[in-house]
Scaffold this motif. Structure first.
Motif, mmCIF file in Angstrom:
data_model
loop_
_atom_site.group_PDB
_atom_site.id
_atom_site.type_symbol
_atom_site.label_atom_id
_atom_site.label_comp_id
_atom_site.label_asym_id
_atom_site.label_seq_id
_atom_site.Cartn_x
_atom_site.Cartn_y
_atom_site.Cartn_z
ATOM 1 N N UNK A 203 10.778 19.470 -3.279
ATOM 2 C CA UNK A 203 9.793 19.389 -2.200
ATOM 3 C C UNK A 203 10.114 18.225 -1.266
ATOM 4 N N UNK A 204 10.227 18.510 0.031
ATOM 5 C CA UNK A 204 10.433 17.413 0.992
ATOM 6 C C UNK A 204 9.244 16.450 0.947
ATOM 7 N N UNK A 205 9.533 15.173 1.048
ATOM 8 C CA UNK A 205 8.488 14.156 0.985
ATOM 9 C C UNK A 205 8.612 13.203 2.167
ATOM 10 N N UNK A 206 7.477 12.806 2.704
ATOM 11 C CA UNK A 206 7.469 11.868 3.823
ATOM 12 C C UNK A 206 8.163 10.560 3.447
ATOM 13 N N UNK A 207 7.992 10.134 2.193
ATOM 14 C CA UNK A 207 8.612 8.886 1.731
ATOM 15 C C UNK A 207 10.140 8.930 1.793
ATOM 16 N N UNK A 208 10.702 10.144 1.793
ATOM 17 C CA UNK A 208 12.156 10.321 1.847
ATOM 18 C C UNK A 208 12.595 10.814 3.218
ATOM 19 N N UNK A 209 11.773 10.572 4.243
ATOM 20 C CA UNK A 209 12.120 11.004 5.582
ATOM 21 C C UNK A 209 12.117 12.515 5.732
ATOM 22 N N UNK A 210 11.261 13.186 4.971
ATOM 23 C CA UNK A 210 11.169 14.639 5.033
ATOM 24 C C UNK A 210 12.210 15.359 4.197
ATOM 25 N N UNK A 211 12.949 14.627 3.372
ATOM 26 C CA UNK A 211 13.964 15.222 2.498
ATOM 27 C C UNK A 211 13.427 15.352 1.082
ATOM 28 N N UNK A 212 14.054 16.186 0.286
ATOM 29 C CA UNK A 212 13.698 16.307 -1.127
ATOM 30 C C UNK A 212 14.538 15.338 -1.955
ATOM 31 N N UNK A 213 14.153 15.140 -3.213
ATOM 32 C CA UNK A 213 14.941 14.294 -4.108
ATOM 33 C C UNK A 213 16.369 14.821 -4.236
ATOM 34 N N UNK A 214 16.499 16.135 -4.396
ATOM 35 C CA UNK A 214 17.835 16.714 -4.554
ATOM 36 C C UNK A 214 18.688 16.505 -3.310
#
Length: 103
Positions: A79-90
């Motif tokens: 799941x994309x996350x705001x904390x990752x700049x809209x990217x997922x962990x993978x």
């Protein structure tokens, strides 16, 4: 084989693929190699240029397995996350930014 390589090779054989929701081919994609190359690393050891990423991925998989219910891991990792700049962990791992995932 040095202990670090042996430990990481063991992680590639067991810890990383046993993370719920992570397919057999997904770790290879994260490293940008074929599945056969990844299998070869479990025998010969992880190339020096890939060791930091392998350690980070193994640590993240361990963290997820110990703190989340197994059925939650695939969704969280993809799941994309705001904390990752809209990217997922993978995606973060694939882009060589795995340390940012644990923060």
């Amino acid at each position: 084989m040095p202990a670090l390589l042996s430990t990481q090779a063991d992680q590639l054989r067991g810890d990383i693929p046993s993370t719920p929701g992570l397919s057999q081919t997904e770790p290879a994609r994260l490293f940008g190699v074929r599945r056969q190359a990844l299998a070869e690393w479990t025998v010969r050891g992880i190339p020096a240029a890939r060791q930091a990423k392998a350690a980070s991925l193994a640590g993240l998989c361990d963290l997820l397995r110990h703190h989340l219910r197994p059925e939650r891991i695939p969704g969280l990792a993809r799941t994309p996350a705001a904390a990752y700049g809209g990217l997922s962990m993978l995606t973060m791992i694939e882009q060589d930014r795995p340390r940012n995932c644990a923060s």
